[in-house]
Design a protein around this motif. Structure first.
Motif, PDB file in Angstrom:
ATOM      1  N   ILE A 111      -0.810   1.076  -1.520  1.00  0.00           N
ATOM      2  CA  ILE A 111      -1.302  -0.265  -1.828  1.00  0.00           C
ATOM      3  C   ILE A 111      -1.930  -0.294  -3.207  1.00  0.00           C
ATOM      4  O   ILE A 111      -1.615  -1.159  -4.037  1.00  0.00           O
ATOM      5  N   THR A 112      -2.817   0.656  -3.492  1.00  0.00           N
ATOM      6  CA  THR A 112      -3.522   0.590  -4.774  1.00  0.00           C
ATOM      7  C   THR A 112      -2.596   0.869  -5.944  1.00  0.00           C
ATOM      8  O   THR A 112      -2.715   0.233  -6.979  1.00  0.00           O
ATOM      9  N   THR A 114      -5.812   7.571   8.616  1.00  0.00           N
ATOM     10  CA  THR A 114      -5.864   6.340   7.843  1.00  0.00           C
ATOM     11  C   THR A 114      -4.483   5.728   7.617  1.00  0.00           C
ATOM     12  O   THR A 114      -4.369   4.645   7.106  1.00  0.00           O
ATOM     13  N   ASP A 115      -3.427   6.468   8.001  1.00  0.00           N
ATOM     14  CA  ASP A 115      -2.113   5.872   7.843  1.00  0.00           C
ATOM     15  C   ASP A 115      -1.737   5.018   9.040  1.00  0.00           C
ATOM     16  O   ASP A 115      -0.764   4.286   9.010  1.00  0.00           O
ATOM     17  N   LEU A 126      -5.893   0.833  10.299  1.00  0.00           N
ATOM     18  CA  LEU A 126      -5.948   0.162   8.997  1.00  0.00           C
ATOM     19  C   LEU A 126      -6.236  -1.317   9.152  1.00  0.00           C
ATOM     20  O   LEU A 126      -7.026  -1.902   8.402  1.00  0.00           O
ATOM     21  N   ARG A 135      -1.030   5.177   2.979  1.00  0.00           N
ATOM     22  CA  ARG A 135      -0.930   3.724   2.985  1.00  0.00           C
ATOM     23  C   ARG A 135      -1.818   3.108   1.912  1.00  0.00           C
ATOM     24  O   ARG A 135      -1.403   2.249   1.143  1.00  0.00           O
ATOM     25  N   ILE A 136      -3.050   3.542   1.903  1.00  0.00           N
ATOM     26  CA  ILE A 136      -3.991   2.965   0.942  1.00  0.00           C
ATOM     27  C   ILE A 136      -3.567   3.306  -0.484  1.00  0.00           C
ATOM     28  O   ILE A 136      -3.657   2.488  -1.394  1.00  0.00           O
ATOM     29  N   PRO A 160      -7.931  -7.215   1.382  1.00  0.00           N
ATOM     30  CA  PRO A 160      -7.532  -6.477   2.582  1.00  0.00           C
ATOM     31  C   PRO A 160      -7.065  -7.378   3.715  1.00  0.00           C
ATOM     32  O   PRO A 160      -6.067  -7.080   4.375  1.00  0.00           O
ATOM     33  N   PHE A 216      -9.289  -3.222   7.460  1.00  0.00           N
ATOM     34  CA  PHE A 216      -9.064  -4.246   6.439  1.00  0.00           C
ATOM     35  C   PHE A 216      -9.651  -5.583   6.831  1.00  0.00           C
ATOM     36  O   PHE A 216     -10.081  -6.356   5.973  1.00  0.00           O
TER      37      PHE A 216
END
Lengths: 343, 294, 302
Positions: B200-201, C13-14, C19, B196-197, B107, C23
């Motif tokens: 990424i994954t 969360t975007d 973020l 977004r997550i 991250p 992170f």
């Protein structure tokens, strides 16, 4: 209700104003082109509509709903990037299915839609291949199939043809247009290539320095440019611009013709055209020279091949332009003004 | 014949001779370097098969098997010492440290590479600076901290502490790898309907495989080589890693079991070196990518 | 709340700012707790007389530092730490560059040479040092045997038993294990030198050694700086080579700050003193790093 509408849309990157108070409303099913030189803000505008950039000011409406603050996945738009952005670790089928998977659509439904999209573009035989095994044209079709498969409300395309070989580009353009016409979904297309824009757009938004200088059909922006920027950006070679003490005026290279030709409309403005150089390009001739009456301003004339009249270099010639075709612009602002008397 | 005053034939002779000597010099250097690099290991390989009655005679030719080679010392290593335990401990620590490092460093690396942070540059440098604080400076207070948490004499002490070394370098390495993945693909995933997550994954991480391999290699290397923390935290044999187990355990009083000792080294180093050699080129790419783009 | 506003909350969360925090905080907190805190603690300890016998944090001002500095072994350790690092890394620069040059050429058996060259680097430090421990053994060293056979010496050299020889051995082993890594780094830099430059040098008629010293090394200055930086960090912060080879002996002649801190702090239990000794690693590290960076910048060409 317009599919896409932006009001007073502005984007600042630090001190740089990329998009400056843009208003735009698309029409149902149209192919709308955002045209301009690099740095004019067209891509930033497109990205804001997609949700990849957040505007500094202004509003964006998709299908009548204000989408400010919503991320891309909430907007039901499809986007095709210049590089096509195919997922390298997935097969073609996986690529096309990806938007459906992201929406949580069941596997059987997914494969049906993938098959449908693939057949529309004739890439059924490529479904199990990986992106790196595809040619440029094939990749474009996969990208389009992927964009189509979720049946979005609008297609956003960011110069998708510029990575293709020049020879392929015309054919790809044709494919793309046929497809859009068949589907009927609104498309917003960004390009810096004015030939592409003229050939493809139902309407063209000519942009410079973050503003839309003119929004109109190809015919409108070409023959009735709103300012000197639009006038000189469209057309290759660009419009010839000449100065007087009060105003600017211009005419297109193909409109500057020899007097000795038979002309239908009689009212023509005469010019003494000193030709320096002749370029013979097969389908047309370009004549480079300058106009004696206007401070030897450099101009270009274009004679189609159908005009076989010989023109010698290093000589003065009598040329003329139909007065109705001359366009007039303000000296300071560059904006179009009503016709004037030529001195 | 001459050309512009120079004797061409003589020049060619000189050039040929220089080239030949150049080749000789090249081979001589290559062999020289290889010899010096491998000498103690070659000596270790010979030693591990030598009978004590042959080895411990000063006058004997050390490079020759005056008595038949034997496997008794290798067997002793596996049967009478905790060598296998050391290996197992090293692997366990390596796996755990890899996991922790990836969870924490991925991250950070992504944030530094992708998210436009105002303090991005400075954070990157700060991370590297942390790496510069050596374990040889921190080991004393670290030992107290470990003791206070009751983690001494266990692998957990190492598992908790080693990531302080792996995370900074891994973050820096992974940052380089992230920058190598085009933004387009991620944005396409966002438009295609991922958060977004999710983007990424599903799209970025699969392409990070070489970077993740680099981290795995780094974590295992550290687990096998780190000395001072391991020595400070763990004194009982059952929880030693190979780096401290081998130099400390194969000595009973003043007696060094040299053959088994050398066997312990060779049996670990040679297979690891073979694997490393196979993947060296990939390793260099990763390193230079990190250096160029970081 | 309108449907749209509810939607907006779902998409928190975007948001890049959120973020970024999410992170970065785990790693940052982890490092703060396990590096920042012990670092502060190390400084605190050196102002106390804490030991395993007396585990209280009793503030004693500069007393611990005074005791540590007054000890002649400390001064020996400080000096050794510095000069071992410098000498070893000078050797590293010279030989790693030469080795890199060799490895960029093609020759028969290159894969074998490459494999052997890597061994010192791939092997865990303490294990590689164990092989040297045996190779330099005072009685059974094969090196001594060869030298005796050839007639250069009559008695063994006591590589690890005499102060000067022991120091030489330590430096040699340090250099030996860093050179492969440095060579790999330099090789990466060599491949970045445009071939036109080497061609121009060949046309201009310069020999190999002249080329290395007057063209390659200046062009490689930033890459060499990176290699040296790594080498310096590795040599200064390492304690296993000295510990395994000599334990700091004979009579503390090879003692370095890290081993002395270990012996005082962990083996001896004087935690405050150990921490104080270890703290001196920082100025040595920072000092040498600054010098290396300055030198690299001055010789940097591209």
């Amino acid at each position: 209700m317009a599919v896409v509408e932006v009001r007073d849309l502005t984007k600042h990157f630090g001190d740089v104003v990329a998009v400056d108070g843009v208003d735009l409303k698309s029409e149902e099913g149209e192919f709308l082109v955002l045209l301009g030189p690099s740095g004019c803000g067209k891509t930033t505008l497109l990205r804001m509509i997609a949700g990849l950039e957040q505007p500094t000011l202004g509003e964006i409406f998709l299908g009548g709903e204000n989408v400010i603050g919503l991320p891309p996945r909430a907007r039901r738009v499809a986007m095709v990037f210049q590089s096509y952005a195919l997922y390298p670790h997935m097969t073609v089928a996986g690529n096309i299915a990806f938007p459906l998977k992201s929406q949580g659509i069941a596997p059987e439904e997914r494969s049906k839609k993938v098959a449908w999209a693939a057949s529309l573009f004739g890439i059924d035989h490529l479904l199990s291949r990986r992106p790196r095994q595809l040619s440029g044209g094939e990749r474009q079709r996969v990208a389009l199939a992927r964009a189509l498969v979720r049946e979005p409300t609008v297609f956003l395309l960011d110069e998708p043809l510029s990575n293709l070989d020049a020879k392929l580009r015309a054919a790809a353009r044709d494919d793309l247009m046929e497809f859009q016409r068949g589907i009927g979904t609104t498309a917003i297309y960004v390009t810096h290539d004015q030939v592409e824009a003229m050939g493809m757009g139902d309407r063209i938004a000519v942009m410079n320095r973050g503003k839309i200088r003119q929004l109109g059909t190809p015919e409108e922006v070409y023959h009735h440019p709103a300012d000197t920027f639009v006038a000189t950006f469209l057309g290759s070679p660009p419009m010839n611009m000449l100065e007087t003490s009060d105003f600017l005026f211009g005419f297109r290279p193909e409109q500057l013709l020899p007097d000795s030709l038979d002309h239908e409309n009689g009212d023509r403005a005469p010019f003494t055209f000193h030709v320096n150089r002749v370029e013979y390009l097969g389908s047309e001739r370009y004549l480079y020279g300058h106009i004696r009456e206007h401070d030897e301003t450099k101009v270009i004339a274009m004679l189609p091949a159908t005009v076989s009249l010989p023109v010698e270099a290093d000589r003065d010639h009598k040329f003329s332009v139909a007065r109705a075709q001359i366009r007039f612009f303000d000296r300071d602002s560059g904006l179009k003004i009503p016709p004037r008397e030529l001195p | 014949m001459t050309w512009a005053g120079t004797d061409v034939a003589a020049l060619r002779l000189r050039a040929d001779r220089r080239r030949r000597w150049g080749r000789v010099g090249l081979y001589a250097s290559a062999i020289g370097f290889a010899l010096v690099a491998a000498f103690p290991f070659s000596w270790a390989v010979i030693t591990m098969f030598k009978q004590s009655s042959d080895l411990y005679v000063k006058a004997n030719n050390p490079f020759w098997f005056n008595e038949a080679p034997t496997l008794e010392h290798v067997k002793y290593l596996f049967n009478q010492t905790n060598y296998l335990t050391f290996l197992r401990n090293t692997v366990v620590v390596g796996l755990a440290v890899t996991a922790i490092t990836l969870v924490l460093a991925l991250p950070v690396a992504y944030a530094l590479a992708r998210l436009r942070l105002r303090w991005g540059e400075r954070m990157g440098i700060a991370i590297f600076l942390v790496y510069l604080i050596p374990s040889t400076l921190l080991f004393i207070p670290m030992t107290r901290v470990v003791n206070n948490f009751g983690l001494q004499e266990s692998l957990w002490a190492l598992i908790i502490v080693y990531p302080t070394i792996t995370i900074p370098i891994s973050a820096w390495l992974l940052m380089g790898f992230f920058k190598g993945i085009p933004m387009d693909i991620e944005e396409q995933a966002l438009v295609d309907g991922q958060s977004r997550i999710g983007a990424i994954t599903r799209v970025v991480l699969p392409l990070m495989f070489p970077g993740i391999v680099a981290v795995v290699v780094f974590a295992f290397t550290l687990s096998a080589t780190e000395f001072i923390y391991a020595l400070s935290f763990n004194k009982s044999s059952a929880v030693k890693t190979i780096a401290i187990g081998v130099p400390t355990e194969l000595i009973r009083g003043d007696v060094f079991f040299w053959q088994s000792l050398q066997a312990a080294v060779i049996l670990f180093v040679v297979p690891v070196a073979l694997i490393f050699n196979a993947f060296l080129d990939r390793f260099i790419t990763g390193f230079t990518m990190g250096a160029v783009k970081g | 709340m309108t449907a749209l506003a509810q939607d907006r909350r779902r998409y928190l969360t975007d948001h890049p700012g959120f973020l970024a925090g999410l992170f970065m905080s785990p790693a940052v907190l982890y490092i703060l707790a396990l590096v920042g805190f012990p670092f502060v603690l190390a400084i605190v300890y050196s102002f106390t007389d804490i030991s395993t016998g007396n585990p209280q944090l009793d503030f004693v001002g500069w007393e611990t530092f005074r005791r540590v500095i007054a000890d002649p072994v400390f001064r020996q350790s400080l000096w050794n730490t510095f000069r071992f690092a410098v000498i070893a890394n000078v050797l590293v620069v010279v030989f790693a560059t030469a080795l890199a040059e060799v490895l960029t050429r093609d020759f028969k058996g290159k894969w074998l040479v490459r494999f052997l060259i890597l061994l010192p680097w791939v092997a865990p430090v303490s294990l590689a040092t164990v092989t040297w421990l045996w190779t330099l053994d005072s009685i059974f060293s094969p090196v001594d045997w060869v030298l005796r056979q050839v007639g250069l010496i009559t008695e063994n050299m006591y590589w690890l038993g005499l102060p000067d020889l022991a120091r030489t051995s330590v430096v040699a082993v340090q250099a030996w294990r860093v050179i492969p890594l440095a060579a790999v780094i330099v090789m990466a830099g060599l491949t970045a030198i445009p071939t036109e430059i080497n061609d121009a040098v060949a046309v201009d008629g310069a020999g190999t050694w002249r080329r290395i010293f007057q063209v390659t090394i200046p062009l490689l200055a930033p890459i060499i700086a990176v290699a040296v930086l790594f080498g310096v960090i590795l040599t200064i912060s390492d304690m296993s080579v000295v510990y395994v080879l000599t334990r700091g002996g004979p009579t503390n002649s090879t003692q370095v700050l890290s081993t002395w801190a270990f012996i005082k702090g962990i083996e001896g239990g004087a935690l405050g003193q150990g921490a104080a000794v270890a703290l001196f690693l920082l100025p040595v590290l920072v000092g040498i790093t600054a010098v290396v960076l300055r030198l690299a910048r001055r010789r940097e060409v591209m």
